[in-house]
Scaffold this motif. Sequence first.
Motif, PDB file in Angstrom:
ATOM      1  N   PHE A  27      86.433  -9.037  -6.514  1.00 15.52           N
ATOM      2  CA  PHE A  27      86.357  -9.726  -5.227  1.00 15.52           C
ATOM      3  C   PHE A  27      87.764 -10.120  -4.802  1.00 15.52           C
ATOM      4  N   GLY A  28      88.028 -10.066  -3.513  1.00 12.08           N
ATOM      5  CA  GLY A  28      89.324 -10.452  -2.994  1.00 12.08           C
ATOM      6  C   GLY A  28      89.171 -11.205  -1.680  1.00 12.08           C
ATOM      7  N   ILE A  29      90.214 -11.978  -1.353  1.00 11.55           N
ATOM      8  CA  ILE A  29      90.220 -12.731  -0.085  1.00 11.55           C
ATOM      9  C   ILE A  29      91.545 -12.464   0.611  1.00 11.55           C
ATOM     10  N   THR A  30      91.486 -12.051   1.874  1.00 14.36           N
ATOM     11  CA  THR A  30      92.685 -11.825   2.671  1.00 14.36           C
ATOM     12  C   THR A  30      92.643 -12.695   3.917  1.00 14.36           C
ATOM     13  N   LEU A  31      93.815 -12.852   4.531  1.00  7.61           N
ATOM     14  CA  LEU A  31      93.917 -13.575   5.797  1.00  7.61           C
ATOM     15  C   LEU A  31      94.027 -12.546   6.907  1.00  7.61           C
ATOM     16  N   GLU A  32      93.101 -12.586   7.860  1.00  9.32           N
ATOM     17  CA  GLU A  32      93.016 -11.573   8.911  1.00  9.32           C
ATOM     18  C   GLU A  32      92.985 -12.233  10.292  1.00  9.32           C
ATOM     19  N   PRO A  33      93.231 -11.427  11.343  1.00 12.71           N
ATOM     20  CA  PRO A  33      93.081 -11.952  12.699  1.00 12.71           C
ATOM     21  C   PRO A  33      91.633 -12.374  12.943  1.00 12.71           C
ATOM     22  N   GLU A  34      91.435 -13.297  13.874  1.00 15.37           N
ATOM     23  CA  GLU A  34      90.078 -13.751  14.214  1.00 15.37           C
ATOM     24  C   GLU A  34      89.194 -12.551  14.541  1.00 15.37           C
ATOM     25  N   GLY A  35      87.983 -12.569  14.010  1.00 16.34           N
ATOM     26  CA  GLY A  35      87.078 -11.442  14.189  1.00 16.34           C
ATOM     27  C   GLY A  35      87.062 -10.518  12.986  1.00 16.34           C
ATOM     28  N   GLY A  36      88.099 -10.626  12.139  1.00  7.27           N
ATOM     29  CA  GLY A  36      88.137  -9.829  10.918  1.00  7.27           C
ATOM     30  C   GLY A  36      88.728  -8.444  11.125  1.00  7.27           C
ATOM     31  N   SER A  37      88.891  -7.738  10.015  1.00  5.12           N
ATOM     32  CA  SER A  37      89.475  -6.390  10.033  1.00  5.12           C
ATOM     33  C   SER A  37      88.553  -5.413   9.331  1.00  5.12           C
ATOM     34  N   GLU A  38      88.697  -4.127   9.649  1.00  2.00           N
ATOM     35  CA  GLU A  38      87.881  -3.099   9.011  1.00  2.00           C
ATOM     36  C   GLU A  38      88.322  -2.848   7.578  1.00  2.00           C
ATOM     37  N   SER A  39      89.592  -3.057   7.305  1.00  2.00           N
ATOM     38  CA  SER A  39      90.113  -2.902   5.949  1.00  2.00           C
ATOM     39  C   SER A  39      91.055  -4.059   5.660  1.00  2.00           C
ATOM     40  N   PRO A  40      91.184  -4.441   4.398  1.00  2.00           N
ATOM     41  CA  PRO A  40      92.006  -5.611   4.066  1.00  2.00           C
ATOM     42  C   PRO A  40      93.494  -5.387   4.318  1.00  2.00           C
ATOM     43  N   THR A  41      94.151  -6.422   4.827  1.00  2.00           N
ATOM     44  CA  THR A  41      95.606  -6.409   4.996  1.00  2.00           C
ATOM     45  C   THR A  41      96.213  -6.833   3.670  1.00  2.00           C
ATOM     46  N   MET A  42      96.748  -5.875   2.921  1.00  2.00           N
ATOM     47  CA  MET A  42      97.191  -6.148   1.553  1.00  2.00           C
ATOM     48  C   MET A  42      98.355  -7.143   1.504  1.00  2.00           C
ATOM     49  N   GLU A  43      99.194  -7.158   2.563  1.00  2.00           N
ATOM     50  CA  GLU A  43     100.298  -8.127   2.595  1.00  2.00           C
ATOM     51  C   GLU A  43      99.782  -9.557   2.700  1.00  2.00           C
ATOM     52  N   GLN A  44      98.531  -9.693   3.102  1.00  2.00           N
ATOM     53  CA  GLN A  44      97.923 -11.017   3.244  1.00  2.00           C
ATOM     54  C   GLN A  44      96.807 -11.231   2.218  1.00  2.00           C
ATOM     55  N   LEU A  45      96.931 -10.565   1.072  1.00  2.00           N
ATOM     56  CA  LEU A  45      95.956 -10.743   0.002  1.00  2.00           C
ATOM     57  C   LEU A  45      96.268 -12.050  -0.733  1.00  2.00           C
ATOM     58  N   TYR A  46      95.399 -13.023  -0.573  1.00  2.00           N
ATOM     59  CA  TYR A  46      95.634 -14.341  -1.166  1.00  2.00           C
ATOM     60  C   TYR A  46      95.130 -14.408  -2.612  1.00  2.00           C
ATOM     61  N   THR A  47      93.900 -13.989  -2.833  1.00  2.00           N
ATOM     62  CA  THR A  47      93.346 -14.083  -4.195  1.00  2.00           C
ATOM     63  C   THR A  47      92.605 -12.800  -4.545  1.00  2.00           C
ATOM     64  N   LEU A  48      92.537 -12.509  -5.857  1.00  2.00           N
ATOM     65  CA  LEU A  48      91.852 -11.323  -6.349  1.00  2.00           C
ATOM     66  C   LEU A  48      91.329 -11.626  -7.748  1.00  2.00           C
ATOM     67  N   GLY A  49      90.087 -11.163  -8.013  1.00  2.00           N
ATOM     68  CA  GLY A  49      89.514 -11.359  -9.349  1.00  2.00           C
ATOM     69  C   GLY A  49      88.589 -10.224  -9.719  1.00  2.00           C
ATOM     70  N   VAL A  50      88.658  -9.781 -10.959  1.00  2.00           N
ATOM     71  CA  VAL A  50      87.850  -8.675 -11.446  1.00  2.00           C
ATOM     72  C   VAL A  50      86.630  -9.223 -12.180  1.00  2.00           C
ATOM     73  N   VAL A  51      85.490  -8.584 -11.904  1.00  2.00           N
ATOM     74  CA  VAL A  51      84.257  -8.984 -12.583  1.00  2.00           C
ATOM     75  C   VAL A  51      84.344  -8.563 -14.044  1.00  2.00           C
ATOM     76  N   ALA A  52      84.083  -9.469 -14.937  1.00  2.00           N
ATOM     77  CA  ALA A  52      84.181  -9.155 -16.369  1.00  2.00           C
ATOM     78  C   ALA A  52      83.097  -8.155 -16.753  1.00  2.00           C
TER      79      ALA A  52
END
Length: 268
Positions: free
Chosen positions: A240-265
């Motif tokens: 799971f990951g969380i990015t910061l995007e323009p209002e309304g969201g984006s079709e694909s994540p903006t990697m430069e704005q990737l705030y958090t990331l975690g892998v399912v064990a």
Amino acid sequence: MDIKAYIDSGILELYVAGALSEQESKEVYDLMLQHPEILQEVLEIESAVMKLTAAAAQPSKTNVFGRIKAQLKLGNEEVKVVSIEPSKYNWLTYTGWAAALVVGLGLFWTLNQNKALESTITTVEIEKSYLEQQIEEAKSNLAATRNLLNVLRDKDIISVPLAGQGNFASTYAKVYWDKKTNSIYLDAQGLPEAPAGKVYQVWSLTLDPLTPTSLGTIDEFNTDDNKIFAITNANESQAFGITLEPEGGSESPTMEQLYTLGVVASGP
């Protein structure tokens, strides 16, 4: 009642002169209120008395008074002059004004009291409505809290820590994934407020090949106090990951704005 006979009786002159008893004066006053003719007569008598008083006060009238004495052959004998009391009508007029003022002030006070009472009632009703709303919200929040605790304590819940990434290393979040209900609970307390015009967007990821799937934007992030959000997730997520995007969201994540990331064990 014969108004004319009453006027001709001379009682009104005595009333103006203040020669009546208190009870008699009150009776005349009451009749004045009931009969305009009597009131008018009293006013005319009072006017005549005032004119006579004013005329008697003029210095030029002194000789006239002397001539009257001479005609009456009174000589130098002392003449008793009956002093006419000030008009009772003046007193009644002032009393009437005072009574009207008191009544007016009383009405004004009553109206203000009524308005204050209405305002108080409205305020109480608003406060009651607000309190009822708060109670309902508290009940709802309590139910949601109990439900959330039950979810978090479930042994089958998958907990996925999301660590800060790159320039956002100090941020963090946590996902609680309930596969039975196809939902996740995102604890995003470790994220800063979203800037104006921006929203956080949550992603479900498969790693081989790397495929992001949007789980939606968190539009109410800045206004939510507990920063815990329930999100539907029917995907076979590997991260799971969380990015910061323009209002309304984006079709694909903006990697430069990737705030958090975690892998399912993986499984045991």
